[in-house]
Write a protein that holds these residues in place. Structure first.
Motif, PDB file in Angstrom:
ATOM      1  N   ASP A 210       0.818  -1.215   0.000  1.00 48.06           N
ATOM      2  CA  ASP A 210       0.000   0.000   0.000  1.00 48.06           C
ATOM      3  C   ASP A 210       0.849   1.262   0.000  1.00 48.06           C
ATOM      4  O   ASP A 210       0.387   2.331   0.423  1.00 48.06           O
ATOM      5  CB  ASP A 210      -0.920   0.006   1.234  1.00 48.06           C
ATOM      6  N   ILE A 211       2.108   1.150  -0.412  1.00 49.72           N
ATOM      7  CA  ILE A 211       2.989   2.306  -0.343  1.00 49.72           C
ATOM      8  C   ILE A 211       2.525   3.423  -1.267  1.00 49.72           C
ATOM      9  O   ILE A 211       2.641   4.617  -0.949  1.00 49.72           O
ATOM     10  CB  ILE A 211       4.449   1.883  -0.676  1.00 49.72           C
ATOM     11  N   GLU A 212       1.958   3.063  -2.423  1.00 49.05           N
ATOM     12  CA  GLU A 212       1.496   4.080  -3.364  1.00 49.05           C
ATOM     13  C   GLU A 212       0.313   4.851  -2.781  1.00 49.05           C
ATOM     14  O   GLU A 212       0.238   6.087  -2.888  1.00 49.05           O
ATOM     15  CB  GLU A 212       1.100   3.417  -4.691  1.00 49.05           C
ATOM     16  N   GLU A 213      -0.621   4.146  -2.142  1.00 56.69           N
ATOM     17  CA  GLU A 213      -1.783   4.812  -1.548  1.00 56.69           C
ATOM     18  C   GLU A 213      -1.379   5.720  -0.396  1.00 56.69           C
ATOM     19  O   GLU A 213      -1.886   6.840  -0.242  1.00 56.69           O
ATOM     20  CB  GLU A 213      -2.781   3.749  -1.071  1.00 56.69           C
ATOM     21  N   LYS A 214      -0.407   5.249   0.408  1.00 57.79           N
ATOM     22  CA  LYS A 214       0.055   6.082   1.524  1.00 57.79           C
ATOM     23  C   LYS A 214       0.756   7.335   1.019  1.00 57.79           C
ATOM     24  O   LYS A 214       0.627   8.417   1.589  1.00 57.79           O
ATOM     25  CB  LYS A 214       0.997   5.269   2.415  1.00 57.79           C
ATOM     26  N   LEU A 215       1.522   7.199  -0.040  1.00 59.04           N
ATOM     27  CA  LEU A 215       2.191   8.361  -0.615  1.00 59.04           C
ATOM     28  C   LEU A 215       1.176   9.369  -1.154  1.00 59.04           C
ATOM     29  O   LEU A 215       1.320  10.584  -0.960  1.00 59.04           O
ATOM     30  CB  LEU A 215       3.137   7.918  -1.733  1.00 59.04           C
ATOM     31  N   ALA A 216       0.135   8.872  -1.801  1.00 57.59           N
ATOM     32  CA  ALA A 216      -0.902   9.780  -2.308  1.00 57.59           C
ATOM     33  C   ALA A 216      -1.623  10.483  -1.158  1.00 57.59           C
ATOM     34  O   ALA A 216      -1.958  11.679  -1.246  1.00 57.59           O
ATOM     35  CB  ALA A 216      -1.893   8.993  -3.163  1.00 57.59           C
ATOM     36  N   GLU A 219       0.551  13.304   0.087  1.00 56.48           N
ATOM     37  CA  GLU A 219       0.521  14.443  -0.831  1.00 56.48           C
ATOM     38  C   GLU A 219      -0.762  15.258  -0.672  1.00 56.48           C
ATOM     39  O   GLU A 219      -0.738  16.496  -0.710  1.00 56.48           O
ATOM     40  CB  GLU A 219       0.661  13.936  -2.270  1.00 56.48           C
TER      41      GLU A 219
END
Length: 400
Positions: A210-216, A219
């Motif tokens: 879920d690293i992409e969702e956490k990064l979004a 942001e």
């Protein structure tokens, strides 16, 4: 023509390819004419006439006169082979035939040489004979036989890279799979993004899915704080701090300029005396103080200065007391005063102590590292190897 001429100087097997289907743009007669024109360059070389593209046209399909032109080369000792790279027929056989002919020629040349011919009569080659009437043919596995008899229409044939290339878009589009032959404990590891590193674990196994969702989400939070004006207040505080630092730096630069102007004015107003002027102003008392500072006895110099400064009458030269004083003065001057050479060039004892301290400090690092100094006597290699190795005289066995 340059490459064809180079073949005349190579010890190789020559294979001349012809296209009976004439898809190359030249007729059979023109191709055979070219072969006969360059054939003298292939003298004493194993030569093969290779009929290509038999999947399109064979010797039986062409005209009799053209076939006669092709088969006429057999009379000159040139073998004719047929192959099809599309059907993969005759390729391996043609290659083996060319290699065998070249190897046989090289063996024959060696046998004709002086080194081999002198020992041939001493060799005995034994040929094994049959021990019974049982036929023992060579065993070839079925998989090898299928590979040798490659048939593209056979559904059970092995899949080759050519088939994969055709399925993958053809040349220029297909990418060779270099990972399919990786020998790993688990075949599932072949196509991992990051290869195995230790204990069957990959770096990819420790990456959060879920690293992409956490990064979004981070942001979006940053954008929200920026919209509320959080970073605007921080920027104002940074501007104030930067302005205060610039003001302090400006005042320091102004103070340095004022100090530099004062120093220049002080030097301009101060009288500068030359060495000659200083010597003229200095008196006998200054000279005596200078000698005392150097650790010398100033009595003789003081008496001499007083005698020179005192006006002498005419009768003084004949006075016995004056003569006695002059003789004693000359006797004193005959013996030179011994000076300490370690104090030469130094103003006083205090300056000598400072110089000794600086000298000890400068040599401290060199002494600690046990390195040679300027005054150390160093001798390089007394007997360099390149001047003494191998220089033996007649009847001598001394190398050095």
């Amino acid at each position: 023509m340059q490459s064809i001429t180079a073949l005349a100087h190579l010890r190789a097997s020559v294979m001349f390819f012809i296209d009976l289907s004439e898809q190359c743009g030249y007729s059979v007669a023109e191709q055979m004419s070219l072969f006969h024109s360059i054939k003298p360059l292939f003298a004493n070389k194993p030569t093969l006439l290779v009929v290509s593209k038999i999947d399109t046209c064979t010797l039986d399909d062409i005209k009799p006169e053209e076939r006669q032109l092709v088969e006429a080369v057999r009379e000159e000792g040139i073998e004719i082979t047929q192959l099809s790279s599309y059907l993969d027929q005759g390729v391996i056989e043609t290659r083996d035939l060319a290699c065998d002919k070249l190897l046989q020629q090289r063996v024959d040349m060696k046998l004709k040489g002086h080194k081999v011919s002198n020992v041939l009569n001493k060799l005995n080659v034994a040929q094994p004979g049959r021990r019974d009437t049982v036929d023992r043919p060579a065993f070839i596995p079925d998989a090898v036989q299928k590979r040798r008899k490659y048939n593209p229409e056979d559904p059970d044939r092995p899949r080759l890279e050519r088939d994969l290339e055709a399925e993958g878009g053809g040349a220029g589009v297909f990418n060779v799979d270099l990972k399919k032959k990786y020998m790993l404990t688990n075949d599932e590891w072949k196509y991992d993004i990051i290869p195995e590193i230790m204990d069957g674990k990959n770096v990819a196994d420790f990456i959060d899915a879920d690293i992409e969702e956490k990064l979004a989400e981070l942001e979006r939070e940053e954008e929200k704080l920026a919209a509320e004006g959080l970073y605007d207040s921080l920027s104002e505080e940074e501007d104030e701090e930067e302005a205060r630092i610039k003001d302090i730096a400006r005042r320091i630069r102004e103070r340095k300029k004022v100090i530099a102007v004062e120093n220049r004015m002080h030097k301009a107003n101060k009288a500068q005396l030359t060495t000659k002027q200083k010597a003229t102003i200095a008196g006998a008392d200054d000279f005596v103080e200078h000698l005392q500072a150097l650790g010398l006895d100033p009595s003789v110099a003081e008496e001499r200065a007083q005698a020179v400064g005192r006006k002498r009458g005419r009768s003084e030269s004949r006075d016995p007391a004056v003569l006695l004083a002059r003789s004693s003065s000359l006797a004193a001057r005959a013996v030179s005063t011994q000076r300490d050479r370690s104090t030469m060039g130094l103003r006083d004892v205090r300056q000598k102590a400072v110089a000794d301290k600086m000298k000890a400090k400068s040599t401290r690092k060199m002494n600690t590292m046990a390195r040679a100094g300027e005054a150390d006597r160093s001798i390089s290699t007394k007997m360099p190897k390149h001047l003494f190795t191998g220089k033996r005289g007649v009847g001598s066995n001394d190398r050095r």
